[in-house]
Design a protein around this motif. Structure first.
Motif, short mmCIF file in Angstrom:
data_model
loop_
_atom_site.label_atom_id
_atom_site.label_comp_id
_atom_site.label_asym_id
_atom_site.label_seq_id
_atom_site.Cartn_x
_atom_site.Cartn_y
_atom_site.Cartn_z
N CYS A 48 0.83 -1.21 0.00
CA CYS A 48 0.00 0.00 0.00
C CYS A 48 0.86 1.25 0.00
O CYS A 48 0.54 2.26 -0.66
CB CYS A 48 -0.93 0.01 1.20
N GLN A 98 -9.25 3.61 0.35
CA GLN A 98 -8.35 3.22 -0.72
C GLN A 98 -7.93 1.76 -0.61
O GLN A 98 -7.95 1.01 -1.60
CB GLN A 98 -7.11 4.12 -0.71
N THR A 99 -7.57 1.34 0.58
CA THR A 99 -7.14 -0.06 0.75
C THR A 99 -8.30 -1.02 0.59
O THR A 99 -8.14 -2.12 0.05
CB THR A 99 -6.49 -0.25 2.13
N ALA A 157 -8.91 -1.30 -3.19
CA ALA A 157 -7.86 -2.06 -3.87
C ALA A 157 -7.97 -3.55 -3.60
O ALA A 157 -7.66 -4.38 -4.46
CB ALA A 157 -6.49 -1.54 -3.44
N LEU A 182 -1.61 3.97 -1.35
CA LEU A 182 -2.92 3.65 -0.79
C LEU A 182 -2.83 3.82 0.73
O LEU A 182 -2.41 2.91 1.44
CB LEU A 182 -3.31 2.21 -1.16
N ASN A 183 -3.26 4.98 1.20
CA ASN A 183 -3.02 5.31 2.61
C ASN A 183 -4.29 5.33 3.45
O ASN A 183 -4.22 5.21 4.68
CB ASN A 183 -2.34 6.68 2.71
N GLU A 184 -5.45 5.51 2.84
CA GLU A 184 -6.69 5.62 3.60
C GLU A 184 -7.45 4.31 3.57
O GLU A 184 -7.27 3.47 2.67
CB GLU A 184 -7.54 6.76 3.03
N GLN A 201 -6.81 1.00 -8.47
CA GLN A 201 -5.92 1.74 -7.59
C GLN A 201 -5.79 3.20 -8.00
O GLN A 201 -5.69 4.10 -7.15
CB GLN A 201 -4.55 1.06 -7.54
N ALA A 220 -8.85 4.78 -6.68
CA ALA A 220 -8.72 4.92 -5.23
C ALA A 220 -7.85 6.12 -4.85
O ALA A 220 -8.08 6.77 -3.83
CB ALA A 220 -8.15 3.64 -4.62
N GLN A 221 -6.88 6.41 -5.70
CA GLN A 221 -5.97 7.53 -5.43
C GLN A 221 -6.54 8.87 -5.87
O GLN A 221 -5.88 9.90 -5.72
CB GLN A 221 -4.63 7.28 -6.11
N GLY A 222 -7.76 8.84 -6.44
CA GLY A 222 -8.40 10.09 -6.81
C GLY A 222 -8.26 10.50 -8.26
O GLY A 222 -8.66 11.61 -8.63
#
Length: 759
Positions: free
Chosen positions: A76, A86-87, A90, A81-83, A121, A124-126
């Motif tokens: 991650c 997000q995880t 993914a 992928l920090n939030e 991903q 997820a990262q925006g």
């Protein structure tokens, strides 16, 4: 492969025997990691283990493998992928409701899994604009459906399911993914939008641009949805209409600007006013045609370049010459670029139809074939020419053996397309079109792609040949042929054929030298045809809703057709003799890097494969002489795609043995016909034949006769089961003439050995 969750690999392990140094797998496992798109790789012999971290660049000897959660945390961090959302996104699972023919789940292939995970991903990262470039036939629909499935299975913000719009410009591009994938995955949540009032109670919508934008005086359907209604928009074949700035279809994407927009294409374009990259950005994942063929997921192909004398030398009307409708033809020299657009030479179409018919006679008359013509009228004349050239099959199957499928053929054409796609029937066998079948039509059983329309656009070329790249193991289709009448396959020689289009960014400045704007210039088509379809709107679809409410135009009365042609701008000319001037055969192979395809002549290809065998001509003859070793060599030739028919056609010597033709091509040694080889054997090895009793020699004489007629397959005991030996008795009875089966096999093998010594 170490998976953290369903379809999400984190690492790959190469295991060596305990007596080997794990460093022996170092480069090997790095290649695997790159292929599987994982950041961590391990090579081990069970005692010593090396960890290769592609993110830090460090190689470390470790005493034990990391725990799954530890590796997931590191993964991650490398992917940003920090939030929790997000995880969770993914690691969301796939949907397994789509099944194969044997009811097993349809699992994504490795490259599809890479594309899915990369896209999810990025979302997820925006990232709001995401582009995937996957070669035709590699399963973009499965990728799109599983991306949506992961979004569906994760906890979407607002504690609701995501709202998705799947956009395309042809019904088949909408109906096939909706019916075959999304409805099986998501059931009643799926809805297809047509004209009318916007329905807002579903989650996954399918729509044609034409349905959303052709509202007449009424408000366009897409405008009935709030701008932020959709969370995700999947743009299929995003190189087409939506890629063009200022187009009506681009307005749909602009209206839903806040949505995540996922572009799918095999052929991104980069032109001044239509730039796939300019809108979506660089692709986050690519899978090329060369990779698909090398991996065995796509069908390799051969190319037959066919030159008509009229195309080679051009045609010029005599002074004051009138066309079939009494119009004077402008005095110009016309060539392939002008044929069918300005001048239609009827005999040119007839000559192409005759060649195609002869080719199918030599190969398989029931092989599914698509013929791409210049215009819809050209397609109609090609159908007529093929009917005339295949009158026997037309009588047998009615008008169904050959059919025209264009936007003007309405519901009848759509029904024909459904029948043509059905792999359970061979009828229709030949589909003739202009451009309608060049994009998005999934027909795995197609074995021949015939190009009879001038193509200068790389995307159109890739899309056209992509109609044949799908494999069909259930119908034994593992390769296909391209028959090119117009030198379209010259695009194979473009060094960037299997890569993305080259772009050159040109800065425009004001009088003071300040950069005002940056323009992407297309370098793939330096001499664009102003009348090329590449820049035109896609050919309209069948249904009335796609034609502005107008019924399809279907003209069948010959007199009415003549009236329409007489009023048109094309001059029609008859009684111009046209012949095939020459043909050349090519095959595709990957270059040294293994990532790009190139065309090589059949001769070059065969010489290369013979070098791989590493056998001298004498060794080849020796291996060919024995039944078992001949079978092994045949299997290798099959792997290479080298057939006796191809060798006979290439050399003009179908009367020669396969092995003699190989040696001729590889070492330029003289060719013997099979009958000449048999005669030499009888003269040089008379004692061998006379050593057998008369009844046994009668069998060997018949074997030699059959060999002279049919080839080396007759030098096998199994061949004695054919009707050619019926008057001599059964195989058991024939074997008794040699003292039993072992004696028969020994005699035929000995005959083969001495036959191939007679060179």
């Amino acid at each position: 492969m170490l998976e953290y969750s369903d379809g999400l690999p984190l690492a790959v392990v190469e295991a060596k025997r305990s007596r080997r140094d794990p460093a022996a797998g170092f480069e090997q496992v790095k290649r695997y990691a790159a292929l599987l798109d994982v950041p961590f790789a391990y090579t081990t012999n069970g005692t010593k283990t090396l960890e290769i971290d592609s993110c830090t660049g460090l190689t470390t000897e470790i005493t034990e493998f990391p725990a799954p959660e530890d590796l997931w945390t590191r993964y991650c961090a490398t992917r940003g992928l920090n939030e929790d959302f997000q995880t969770a996104l993914a690691s969301a699972p796939f949907n397994h409701n789509v099944r194969n023919w044997d009811n097993t789940p349809k699992e994504p292939r490795y490259y599809q899994r890479n594309a899915i995970n990369r896209a999810v991903q990025a979302i997820a990262q925006g990232e709001r604009r995401v582009l995937l470039v996957l070669a035709t036939g590699t399963g973009k629909t499965l990728v799109a459906s599983q991306i949506v499935a992961k979004l569906w299975n994760a906890s979407w913000p607002g504690d609701r399911r995501p709202r998705v719009l799947y956009l395309a410009d042809r019904n088949i591009l909408v109906d096939q993914p909706k019916d075959d994938y999304f409805e099986r995955m998501f059931g009643e949540a799926v809805h297809k939008l047509t004209r009318g009032v916007a329905l807002t109670s579903r989650n996954i919508y399918f729509a044609l641009y034409q349905s959303l934008t052709r509202g007449g005086d009424a408000e366009d359907l897409y405008q009935q949805f709030d701008r932020d209604f959709f969370d995700v928009i999947v743009v299929d074949e995003c190189h087409r209409g939506s890629a063009t700035e200022g187009s009506q279809w681009r307005e749909v994407l602009d209206h839903f600007h806040s949505a995540i927009q996922l572009g799918l294409t095999a052929t991104p374009i980069s032109k001044r006013d239509a730039d796939t990259y300019g809108y979506f950005g660089d692709p986050i994942y690519e899978y090329t045609l060369a990779q698909g063929i090398q991996d065995g997921f796509l069908a390799p192909y051969r190319v037959r370049n066919v030159r008509l004398d009229l195309d080679l030398f051009g045609w010029r009307p005599s002074e004051g010459q009138l066309d079939m409708y009494g119009r004077e033809i402008p005095d110009e020299l016309y060539g392939p670029r002008e044929f069918e657009r300005i001048v239609a030479v009827l005999d040119r179409t007839d000559a192409a139809a005759r060649y195609l018919t002869e080719y199918l006679h030599k190969t398989n008359r029931m092989a599914k074939t698509i013929v791409f013509c210049q215009t819809k009228d050209h397609a109609l004349r090609m159908v007529q020419a093929l009917h005339n050239a295949n009158a026997d099959l037309v009588r047998q199957y009615g008008n169904s053996y050959v059919c025209r499928i264009t936007s003007d053929d309405g519901d009848a054409g759509r029904e024909r397309l459904g029948e043509f796609r059905d792999d359970s029937t061979q009828i229709p066998t030949i589909a003739v079109t202009a451009r309608l079948l060049s994009t998005g039509v999934d027909i795995p059983t197609v074995r021949n792609i015939v190009i009879f329309r001038v193509i200068r656009s790389m995307p159109e070329f890739k899309q056209t040949i992509g109609r044949g790249t799908r494999l069909s193991p259930e119908t034994d289709k593992y390769a296909f042929d391209i028959i090119d009448f117009v030198e379209a396959t010259r695009l194979f020689y473009d060094p960037d054929f299997d890569g993305p289009p080259i772009r050159r960014l040109r800065d425009e400045t004001d009088d003071e030298g300040n950069i005002v704007t940056t323009i992407a210039e297309d370098l793939t088509d330096p001499d664009p045809d102003p009348d090329s379809d590449a820049a035109a709107e896609p050919e309209p679809e069948y249904e009335e809703q796609d034609r502005g409410g107008l019924p399809p135009t279907i003209v069948t009365d010959p007199d009415e057709i003549d009236d329409i042609r007489a009023q048109g701008s094309t001059y029609y000319v008859d009684d111009v003799p046209v012949t095939v001037f020459g043909t050349a055969m090519y095959v595709t192979e990957t270059d040294g890097s293994g990532t790009r395809l190139r065309l090589v002549s059949i001769e070059q290809y065969i010489r290369g494969r013979l070098r791989e065998l590493d056998l001298s001509p004498h060794q080849l003859l020796t291996q060919w002489a024995q039944t078992e070793s001949r079978k092994e060599l045949r299997d290798r030739l099959d792997e290479f795609g080298i057939t006796p028919a191809d060798l006979g056609e290439l050399t003009g010597r179908p009367d020669a043995d396969t092995i003699d033709l190989l040696i001729y091509i590889g070492w330029d040694l003289p060719v013997l016909s099979r009958s000449e080889r048999a005669l030499r054997f009888k003269l040089r090895h008379r004692n061998f034949l006379e050593s057998f009793a008369d009844d046994a020699r009668e069998v060997l004489d018949r074997v030699l006769e059959q060999y002279s007629t049919r080839g080396a397959e007759e030098l096998d005991v199994q061949a004695l089961r054919s009707p050619a030996y019926a008057d001599l008795g059964t195989v058991v009875e024939l074997a008794s003439r040699f003292g039993g089966g072992a004696g028969l096999r020994s005699a035929i093998d000995a005959l083969g050995v001495q036959l191939y010594e007679a060179s």
